[in-house]
Motif scaffolding. Structure first.
Motif, PDB file in Angstrom:
ATOM      1  N   ASP A  37       0.829  -1.208   0.000  1.00 26.60           N
ATOM      2  CA  ASP A  37       0.000   0.000   0.000  1.00 26.60           C
ATOM      3  C   ASP A  37       0.865   1.261   0.000  1.00 26.60           C
ATOM      4  O   ASP A  37       0.547   2.246  -0.673  1.00 26.60           O
ATOM      5  N   GLN A  38       1.956   1.223   0.759  1.00 22.53           N
ATOM      6  CA  GLN A  38       2.868   2.371   0.795  1.00 22.53           C
ATOM      7  C   GLN A  38       3.490   2.625  -0.573  1.00 22.53           C
ATOM      8  O   GLN A  38       3.540   3.764  -1.041  1.00 22.53           O
ATOM      9  N   ILE A  39       3.962   1.558  -1.194  1.00 23.49           N
ATOM     10  CA  ILE A  39       4.594   1.698  -2.514  1.00 23.49           C
ATOM     11  C   ILE A  39       3.592   2.233  -3.525  1.00 23.49           C
ATOM     12  O   ILE A  39       3.889   3.165  -4.276  1.00 23.49           O
ATOM     13  N   ALA A  40       2.390   1.653  -3.546  1.00 25.37           N
ATOM     14  CA  ALA A  40       1.354   2.105  -4.470  1.00 25.37           C
ATOM     15  C   ALA A  40       1.018   3.575  -4.231  1.00 25.37           C
ATOM     16  O   ALA A  40       0.890   4.361  -5.174  1.00 25.37           O
ATOM     17  N   SER A  41       0.907   3.959  -2.973  1.00 25.29           N
ATOM     18  CA  SER A  41       0.577   5.341  -2.623  1.00 25.29           C
ATOM     19  C   SER A  41       1.636   6.312  -3.127  1.00 25.29           C
ATOM     20  O   SER A  41       1.315   7.372  -3.683  1.00 25.29           O
ATOM     21  N   HIS A  42       2.903   5.971  -2.957  1.00 25.30           N
ATOM     22  CA  HIS A  42       3.989   6.838  -3.429  1.00 25.30           C
ATOM     23  C   HIS A  42       3.991   6.953  -4.950  1.00 25.30           C
ATOM     24  O   HIS A  42       4.206   8.045  -5.499  1.00 25.30           O
ATOM     25  N   LEU A  43       3.763   5.841  -5.638  1.00 25.23           N
ATOM     26  CA  LEU A  43       3.726   5.869  -7.104  1.00 25.23           C
ATOM     27  C   LEU A  43       2.552   6.704  -7.606  1.00 25.23           C
ATOM     28  O   LEU A  43       2.706   7.508  -8.534  1.00 25.23           O
ATOM     29  N   LEU A  44       1.377   6.526  -6.996  1.00 25.74           N
ATOM     30  CA  LEU A  44       0.199   7.300  -7.391  1.00 25.74           C
ATOM     31  C   LEU A  44       0.417   8.791  -7.126  1.00 25.74           C
ATOM     32  O   LEU A  44       0.062   9.632  -7.956  1.00 25.74           O
ATOM     33  N   ALA A  45       1.025   9.113  -5.986  1.00 24.77           N
ATOM     34  CA  ALA A  45       1.295  10.514  -5.646  1.00 24.77           C
ATOM     35  C   ALA A  45       2.273  11.151  -6.629  1.00 24.77           C
ATOM     36  O   ALA A  45       2.212  12.356  -6.890  1.00 24.77           O
ATOM     37  N   ALA A  46       3.155  10.327  -7.206  1.00 23.73           N
ATOM     38  CA  ALA A  46       4.119  10.827  -8.193  1.00 23.73           C
ATOM     39  C   ALA A  46       3.495  10.945  -9.580  1.00 23.73           C
ATOM     40  O   ALA A  46       4.133  11.411 -10.517  1.00 23.73           O
TER      41      ALA A  46
END
Length: 77
Positions: A33-42
């Motif tokens: 979830d953390q990785i997905a969140s960072h990618l989406l935020a980018a």
């Protein structure tokens, strides 16, 4: 931004780790979830290949549980 899509492979057996890496909780949030969140935020679209969907991401379910990343990518279109 270039046309890049992130593919997050979350269906591994994690045999060397001894625990499911995707659901390993770091700072109160599962790692996937953390990785997905960072990618989406980018600004990158994210597709999760694995057993469970992550909110905000496209999803391709594993056809065979723990078959590995090549099997997951074979289902990706």
């Amino acid at each position: 931004m270039s046309e890049i899509e992130a593919v997050l492979l979350t269906g591994g057996a994690s045999t060397r780790m001894g625990a499911d890496k995707a659901s390993l909780v770091v700072d109160g949030v599962p790692l996937a979830d953390q990785i997905a969140s960072h990618l989406l935020a980018a600004g990158y679209p994210v597709t999760v290949c694995g057993p469970e969907q992550i909110e905000g991401c496209a999803f391709v379910a594993d056809a065979t549980v723990h078959a590995g990343p090549l099997a997951a990518l074979a289902n990706f279109k």
